[in-house]
Enzyme design. Structure first.
Site, PDB file in Angstrom:
ATOM      1  N   SER A 429       0.817  -1.207   0.000  1.00 26.40           N
ATOM      2  CA  SER A 429       0.000   0.000   0.000  1.00 26.40           C
ATOM      3  C   SER A 429       0.852   1.258   0.000  1.00 26.40           C
ATOM      4  CB  SER A 429      -0.907   0.022   1.234  1.00 26.40           C
ATOM      5  OG  SER A 429      -0.125   0.019   2.420  1.00 26.40           O
ATOM      6  N   GLU A 462      -7.012  -1.489  -6.177  1.00 23.26           N
ATOM      7  CA  GLU A 462      -6.171  -0.705  -7.074  1.00 23.26           C
ATOM      8  C   GLU A 462      -5.194  -1.646  -7.776  1.00 23.26           C
ATOM      9  OE1 GLU A 462      -5.811   3.689  -5.061  1.00 23.26           O
ATOM     10  OE2 GLU A 462      -4.747   2.046  -4.061  1.00 23.26           O
TER      11      GLU A 462
END
Length: 694
Positions: A429, A462
């Site tokens: 992340s 994502e």
């Protein structure tokens, strides 16, 4: 060939070989029963639009002129009966035109309901919205065991508009019917039978016999029962309506989501008279579809469809191996197993694997609600301490802690053990993908797949690109995300990608406000009143204060983002291990159930409730950051940016996403407001140059 086989798996009687006329195939069998089969051309799913109802009207003309012994209505699509109304037909229509379409639809379904012969809707798969309203216009509803029935209109800021409000109340337990319409939750076939929404549940092989029983008078239609009689009286409805409003208000505010409250009003005022309910339903639906809430929720619906539409063919991924059985890795593995993939899960320690499997069982029980499906999913999830599954996996996902050297070592080792053609992915992340890709022999098959916590509830993933990534790897990774029933958002490998980068100023500003003396409950309450699912202070605790500090520092260092400086007391809390919900104490203290202990906002003594800057200080930096991401090409379009923020952060869906919010508020007004805040609070509010393109 496959379509033919699919048709024969569904009992269509004489209609199986009938020529399609418009949207329907029809024929009359040897028992004198007409079979009307909805089969929209060039579509994998049936939806209800004006053309479907116009074609149905022609079938009704023939049935009224020469009534058959009975009529069966069902779908030829393996996916289900009908997925609801075709929302696109309302997008550019004026209110008067929408009212006319609805009125026309009511007349067609009223004719169906008035036929003097048994009419039977045979339902398999999804039967939603207008599809369910079509079925309710039939005298009988026979559900195949895999059927799921529901009214999802509330998710679009609406309520049923083709007679569902009064027809569902007439046949089903009225409280259950109202709950379905107010929540949008679907009911599986057996539950639909218990509440009276359907008359029988059968296996597909027994459909023909069930139809004959209905036509022969051996099946008795459902009715509302004693509750239907009781709630025909307004005092009884008024008593329950008050409780319904209170429950609805816990989930949504009337000004933001008016549809549930409008439906409760309709039922309270007119629930004893189908005719008055019909007229009120038509008027209310036409009004609601013109509200900003409905327009934006419809936009969000199409954003979801656009993100699903990024899928381009199959991923050809069948076996998945996850490295790291921590909170994220374990949840990713469990969700992939739930969605039908064969998954192996490894870790350097056996203990977290066992914990992940126990957590998986709990999640599967909650989401599948079927013991056999849970068993099958757990069978697909294999503990693999030695990582033997890497060799046979089509996709290997690294989900280790966010330490660069550790991840590089794991990725190098995994690449050496993977089979040719397999994809290697990281769930990072925060770390730069080029730094991770740089240690690999073949970075073209390496991609980022950034899931959000909790994996079972957050729809967004994502898909992180980098310069060495091959188009084929990107395509397969995107398809894999869609096959997980998740929404892919391709992004470039900037620090924080899109979602975390946009959320960081929202959280950082809230922490600064706490340092300024603004009560944290006030901050959270104002954000929630805007429509955020959780206030930024509580969100910081959920994320973990250690992670929030680390992400803010990373963004400031790598991107030069002008974020507020984290106060010294926050760093001290992190050093003391007061990290938020996961440690039981952070900005809030937490009870045993993990809920924050908050003072009610009405009991707060300060004057911050009147601060006109509070909300804009939270929301506008987030919007400004999304604009910066668009300018930099982190995300390719406004639609994907808005969709990612709605599905990845819960950004007020009724506002349609941050860019839509800015447009509706007025881009010039937003820029001017940012400049005002910049004058008072500094350069972190400076409007991004990308506003010129919005």
């Amino acid at each position: 060939m496959l379509d033919t086989l699919a048709d024969h798996a569904i009992e269509l009687s004489v209609a199986v070989d009938a020529e399609r006329r418009g949207n329907w195939r029809s024929g009359i069998d040897e028992d004198g029963i007409a079979w009307w089969v909805l089969d929209r051309p060039d579509k994998s799913v049936n939806t209800i639009d004006r053309s479907v109802l116009e074609d149905l009207s022609l079938l009704l003309d023939a049935a009224e002129a020469a009534p058959p012994r009975g009529i069966v209505i069902r779908s030829a699509k393996p996916s289900g009966f009908a997925a609801g109304a075709d929302i696109a037909q309302f997008l550019d229509a004026a209110t008067a035109e929408i009212a006319a379409m609805l009125g026309e639809g009511h007349r067609v379904l009223d004719r169906l309901a008035a036929l003097p012969v048994p009419t039977i809707a045979v339902i398999h798969g999804h039967c939603l919205g207008a599809g369910l309203e079509l079925a309710l216009a039939c005298r009988f509803r026979i559900a195949v065991a895999n059927a799921s029935l529901g009214f999802p209109e509330v998710m679009l800021g609406l309520h049923p508009g083709l007679g569902g409000t009064f027809r569902s109340l007439a046949v089903a337990d009225p409280l259950e019917a109202m709950t379905m319409m107010l929540t949008g939750k679907a009911a599986p076939a057996k539950r639909a039978r218990r509440i009276g929404l359907v008359d029988a549940v059968v296996e597909e092989r027994h459909v023909l016999n069930a139809v004959r029983a209905a036509v022969g008078g051996e099946l008795h239609p459902a009715r509302g029962g004693w509750k239907g009689r009781a709630f025909a009286l307004r005092p009884a409805r008024s008593l329950v309506a008050r409780r319904m409003r209170a429950e609805a208000a816990k989930a949504a505010k009337p000004k933001n989501y008016p549809a549930p409250f409008r439906l409760i009003d309709l039922w309270e005022k007119h629930g004893g008279s189908p005719e008055r309910m019909r007229a009120a339903e038509l008027e209310s639906f036409s009004d609601l579809i013109e509200t900003p809430t409905s327009r934006n929720l419809v936009r969000v619906f199409f954003l979801r469809e656009a993100m699903r539409g990024l899928k381009d063919g199959p991923s050809d991924i069948k076996r998945v191996h996850v490295i790291g059985a921590g909170a994220m890795g374990g949840d990713i593995a469990a969700w992939a197993a739930r969605e039908g993939f064969r998954v192996s899960l490894s870790d350097i320690d056996a203990k977290p694997i066992g914990q992940a499997l126990r957590k998986a069982a709990t999640m599967l029980d909650k989401t599948l609600r079927d013991k056999l499906k849970v068993r099958d999913a757990l069978d697909r999830l294999v503990p693999d301490p030695g990582g033997l599954g890497i060799a046979g996996a089509d996709l290997v996902i690294e989900a280790a802690p966010e330490r660069l050297e550790l991840k590089q070592s794991i990725l190098r080792d995994a690449e050496a053990r993977m089979k040719p053609g397999a994809i290697l992915a990281t769930n990072t992340s925060a770390l730069p993908l080029p730094d991770l890709a740089g240690v690999l022999a073949d970075p073209s098959r390496f991609v980022g797949v950034h899931f959000f916590n909790p994996v079972s509830r957050m729809q967004l993933v994502e898909v992180v690109k980098h310069d060495a990534l091959s188009p084929e790897t990107l395509r397969r990774a995107t398809n894999f995300v869609a096959e997980l029933s998740r929404l892919p958002a391709p992004v470039k490998p900037t620090a924080g990608f899109l979602v975390n980068r946009a959320l960081t100023p929202y959280i950082a500003e809230a922490i600064l406000m706490v340092a300024e003396g603004v009560p944290k409950e006030r901050i959270d309450a104002r954000a929630e009143s805007f429509g955020m699912p959780m206030g930024p202070v509580e969100l910081a605790d959920r994320v973990g204060l250690d992670i929030a500090v680390e992400v803010a520092q990373t963004l400031a260092e790598r991107l030069g983002m002008p974020l507020p400086e984290m106060p010294g007391w926050l760093h001290q809390m992190v050093r003391e291990g007061k990290l938020g919900q996961k440690t039981g104490s952070g900005l809030y203290d937490y009870d045993e159930a993990g809920k924050p202990k908050k003072i009610h906002v009405d009991a707060l003594p300060d004057g911050s409730a009147d601060d006109p800057n509070l909300l804009d200080r939270l929301i506008l930096p987030m919007v400004n950051t999304v604009v910066a991401c668009l300018r930099e090409g982190v995300v390719e379009s406004e639609e994907i940016a808005d969709g990612a923020m709605v599905f990845g952060t819960g950004f007020a869906p009724f506002r349609g996403g941050p860019i839509r919010y800015a447009r509706e508020r007025g881009v010039d007004a937003v820029i001017a407001r940012l400049r005002e805040l910049e004058m008072v609070h500094g350069p972190r509010f400076r409007p991004d140059p990308g506003w010129d393109r919005i």
